[in-house]
Design a protein around this motif. Structure first.
Motif, PDB file in Angstrom:
ATOM      1  N   GLY A   1     -63.930  42.549 -56.171  1.00  0.00           N
ATOM      2  CA  GLY A   1     -62.981  42.256 -55.028  1.00  0.00           C
ATOM      3  C   GLY A   1     -63.205  42.920 -54.260  1.00  0.00           C
ATOM      4  N   MET A   2     -64.637  43.258 -53.782  1.00  0.00           N
ATOM      5  CA  MET A   2     -64.923  43.915 -52.678  1.00  0.00           C
ATOM      6  C   MET A   2     -65.550  42.733 -51.627  1.00  0.00           C
ATOM      7  N   ALA A   3     -65.366  42.987 -50.256  1.00  0.00           N
ATOM      8  CA  ALA A   3     -65.707  42.011 -49.478  1.00  0.00           C
ATOM      9  C   ALA A   3     -66.899  43.073 -48.615  1.00  0.00           C
ATOM     10  N   ALA A   4     -68.028  43.133 -49.332  1.00  0.00           N
ATOM     11  CA  ALA A   4     -68.904  44.182 -48.594  1.00  0.00           C
ATOM     12  C   ALA A   4     -70.312  43.277 -48.059  1.00  0.00           C
ATOM     13  N   SER A   5     -71.009  43.848 -47.241  1.00  0.00           N
ATOM     14  CA  SER A   5     -72.138  43.530 -46.676  1.00  0.00           C
ATOM     15  C   SER A   5     -73.375  44.201 -47.322  1.00  0.00           C
ATOM     16  N   LEU A   6     -73.933  43.621 -48.725  1.00  0.00           N
ATOM     17  CA  LEU A   6     -74.946  44.498 -49.182  1.00  0.00           C
ATOM     18  C   LEU A   6     -75.927  43.504 -49.069  1.00  0.00           C
ATOM     19  N   SER A   7     -77.338  44.299 -49.217  1.00  0.00           N
ATOM     20  CA  SER A   7     -78.468  43.544 -49.287  1.00  0.00           C
ATOM     21  C   SER A   7     -79.289  44.325 -50.207  1.00  0.00           C
TER      22      SER A   7
ATOM     23  N   ARG B   1     -94.601  51.810 -60.288  1.00  0.00           N
ATOM     24  CA  ARG B   1     -93.023  51.928 -59.957  1.00  0.00           C
ATOM     25  C   ARG B   1     -92.959  51.059 -58.909  1.00  0.00           C
ATOM     26  N   TYR B   2     -91.659  50.479 -58.715  1.00  0.00           N
ATOM     27  CA  TYR B   2     -91.257  49.584 -57.598  1.00  0.00           C
ATOM     28  C   TYR B   2     -90.115  50.187 -57.042  1.00  0.00           C
ATOM     29  N   ALA B   3     -89.793  50.014 -55.923  1.00  0.00           N
ATOM     30  CA  ALA B   3     -88.894  50.648 -55.023  1.00  0.00           C
ATOM     31  C   ALA B   3     -87.664  49.612 -55.073  1.00  0.00           C
ATOM     32  N   ILE B   4     -86.407  49.825 -55.294  1.00  0.00           N
ATOM     33  CA  ILE B   4     -85.422  49.001 -55.211  1.00  0.00           C
ATOM     34  C   ILE B   4     -84.446  49.393 -54.292  1.00  0.00           C
ATOM     35  N   GLU B   5     -84.391  48.711 -53.104  1.00  0.00           N
ATOM     36  CA  GLU B   5     -83.326  49.350 -52.121  1.00  0.00           C
ATOM     37  C   GLU B   5     -82.287  48.514 -51.972  1.00  0.00           C
ATOM     38  N   ILE B   6     -80.993  49.199 -52.030  1.00  0.00           N
ATOM     39  CA  ILE B   6     -79.668  48.328 -51.750  1.00  0.00           C
ATOM     40  C   ILE B   6     -79.140  48.909 -50.445  1.00  0.00           C
ATOM     41  N   GLU B   7     -78.816  48.181 -49.383  1.00  0.00           N
ATOM     42  CA  GLU B   7     -78.305  48.772 -48.250  1.00  0.00           C
ATOM     43  C   GLU B   7     -76.929  48.010 -48.057  1.00  0.00           C
ATOM     44  N   ASN B   8     -75.637  48.773 -47.491  1.00  0.00           N
ATOM     45  CA  ASN B   8     -74.726  48.367 -47.076  1.00  0.00           C
ATOM     46  C   ASN B   8     -74.476  48.146 -45.899  1.00  0.00           C
ATOM     47  N   GLY B   9     -74.875  46.993 -45.115  1.00  0.00           N
ATOM     48  CA  GLY B   9     -74.826  46.702 -43.618  1.00  0.00           C
ATOM     49  C   GLY B   9     -73.394  46.696 -43.120  1.00  0.00           C
ATOM     50  N   GLY B  10     -72.367  46.790 -44.099  1.00  0.00           N
ATOM     51  CA  GLY B  10     -70.753  46.357 -43.461  1.00  0.00           C
ATOM     52  C   GLY B  10     -70.271  47.885 -42.951  1.00  0.00           C
ATOM     53  N   SER B  11     -69.141  47.930 -42.341  1.00  0.00           N
ATOM     54  CA  SER B  11     -68.553  48.825 -41.674  1.00  0.00           C
ATOM     55  C   SER B  11     -67.572  49.649 -42.608  1.00  0.00           C
ATOM     56  N   ALA B  12     -67.537  49.108 -44.138  1.00  0.00           N
ATOM     57  CA  ALA B  12     -66.546  49.803 -44.922  1.00  0.00           C
ATOM     58  C   ALA B  12     -67.283  50.178 -46.171  1.00  0.00           C
ATOM     59  N   PRO B  13     -67.092  51.152 -46.919  1.00  0.00           N
ATOM     60  CA  PRO B  13     -68.113  51.717 -48.324  1.00  0.00           C
ATOM     61  C   PRO B  13     -67.953  50.418 -49.123  1.00  0.00           C
ATOM     62  N   ALA B  14     -68.925  50.204 -49.886  1.00  0.00           N
ATOM     63  CA  ALA B  14     -68.973  49.381 -50.939  1.00  0.00           C
ATOM     64  C   ALA B  14     -69.472  50.072 -52.342  1.00  0.00           C
ATOM     65  N   THR B  15     -69.189  49.193 -53.314  1.00  0.00           N
ATOM     66  CA  THR B  15     -69.491  49.551 -54.850  1.00  0.00           C
ATOM     67  C   THR B  15     -70.318  48.306 -55.089  1.00  0.00           C
ATOM     68  N   PHE B  16     -71.422  48.743 -56.021  1.00  0.00           N
ATOM     69  CA  PHE B  16     -72.233  47.657 -56.442  1.00  0.00           C
ATOM     70  C   PHE B  16     -72.535  47.949 -58.014  1.00  0.00           C
ATOM     71  N   TYR B  17     -73.201  46.884 -58.588  1.00  0.00           N
ATOM     72  CA  TYR B  17     -73.747  47.147 -59.946  1.00  0.00           C
ATOM     73  C   TYR B  17     -75.123  46.623 -59.782  1.00  0.00           C
ATOM     74  N   LEU B  18     -76.287  47.201 -60.320  1.00  0.00           N
ATOM     75  CA  LEU B  18     -77.618  46.971 -60.649  1.00  0.00           C
ATOM     76  C   LEU B  18     -77.862  46.825 -61.907  1.00  0.00           C
ATOM     77  N   VAL B  19     -78.193  45.664 -62.233  1.00  0.00           N
ATOM     78  CA  VAL B  19     -78.926  45.547 -63.745  1.00  0.00           C
ATOM     79  C   VAL B  19     -80.230  45.246 -63.522  1.00  0.00           C
ATOM     80  N   ILE B  20     -81.133  46.231 -64.610  1.00  0.00           N
ATOM     81  CA  ILE B  20     -82.517  45.908 -64.536  1.00  0.00           C
ATOM     82  C   ILE B  20     -82.915  45.449 -65.845  1.00  0.00           C
ATOM     83  N   ARG B  21     -83.950  44.711 -65.934  1.00  0.00           N
ATOM     84  CA  ARG B  21     -84.403  44.076 -67.190  1.00  0.00           C
ATOM     85  C   ARG B  21     -85.806  44.218 -67.387  1.00  0.00           C
TER      86      ARG B  21
END
Length: 187
Positions: free
Chosen positions: A129-135, A167-187
Motif C-alpha cells: 500500500g505504500m506509494a514510494a519512490s525506492l531504488s 561482501r557485496y553492498a546492497i543500497e536501498i534509497e528513498n528518492g521520494g518526499s515521504a517515508p517509505a517501508t520496504f522488504y528485502l529478501v536475500i537468497r
C-alpha cells in the motif's frame, strides 16, 4: 491483484482510500505482503497463515530484525486465531528477509557475503500500500555496479553469479518526499 484499504492514521481518519496493486511474484515476498495486508485488516486467520508460510519457506530475519513469523503468530493467537502451526520438513538453510524504513531522501547500505560460484539473488518490494519512490543498487567489493533498478510494483529483483566469495553492498534509497517501508529478501 490485491485490494488495499489505507487508513489515514495520522489524521485520525478510518479507511478511506483503495489502492489496487499486483501481488509480488516471489513466494517469500508475496507471503510478507500477505502478512502485512492481514495485519492491516485485522484478519487473524490470514495472519497466522502468513506466519506459518514464512516458517515453511525457511525464511529467517536478518540479524537484528524482528522474526515476523513469531510476531505474527503471537498476534494471531492473541486475536483469537487457532492454528496448529507449520509442519517442519527439516530445511537447514533458507532465505533471509529484512523489513526496513527510510525517511524521505534516506539511504541504507547493507553489506552481505555471497559465496563464489553460487547464484546470488535479492528482491526488494515496497511495503503493501505504500506509494514510494525506492531504488536498489548492488555493488561488488571494488565498487562496481552489478544491478541498479527502481523498486516498482510488485518488486525489483537482482541476480548474479559471484566470481569470488566477498561482501557485496546492497543500497536501498528513498528518492521520494515521504517515508517509505520496504522488504528485502536475500537468497
Amino acid at each position: 491483484m490485491i485490494r488495499l484499504f489505507l487508513p489515514l492514521l495520522m489524521l485520525g481518519v478510518g479507511p478511506v482510500a483503495v489502492v489496487e496493486e499486483p501481488m509480488p511474484t516471489d513466494a517469500l515476498m508475496r507471503t510478507l505482503a500477505e502478512g502485512d495486508l492481514a495485519q492491516a485488516r485485522g484478519d487473524q486467520a490470514a495472519l497466522a497463515a502468513a506466519a506459518d508460510n514464512l516458517k515453511l519457506l525457511g525464511a529467517r530475519p536478518v540479524e537484528g530484525q524482528d522474526d515476523l513469523s513469531t510476531l505474527w503468530s503471537q498476534q494471531a493467537q492473541a486475536g483469537g486465531a487457532v492454528h496448529a502451526g507449520p509442519v517442519y520438513r527439516g530445511r537447514a538453510l533458507g532465505p533471509a528477509y529484512r523489513r526496513g524504513s527510510l525517511a524521505a531522501g534516506g539511504r541504507v547500505t547493507l553489506r552481505q557475503l555471497f559465496l563464489a560460484g553460487q547464484r546470488a539473488q535479492i528482491s526488494v518490494a515496497r511495503a503493501t500500500g505504500m506509494a514510494a519512490s525506492l531504488s536498489v543498487r548492488v555493488r561488488n567489493a571494488d565498487g562496481g555496479t552489478l544491478c541498479a533498478k527502481p523498486v516498482a510494483a510488485p518488486q525489483a529483483d537482482c541476480a548474479w553469479l559471484p566470481l569470488f566469495t566477498e561482501r557485496y553492498a546492497i543500497e536501498i534509497e528513498n528518492g521520494g518526499s515521504a517515508p517509505a517501508t520496504f522488504y528485502l529478501v536475500i537468497r
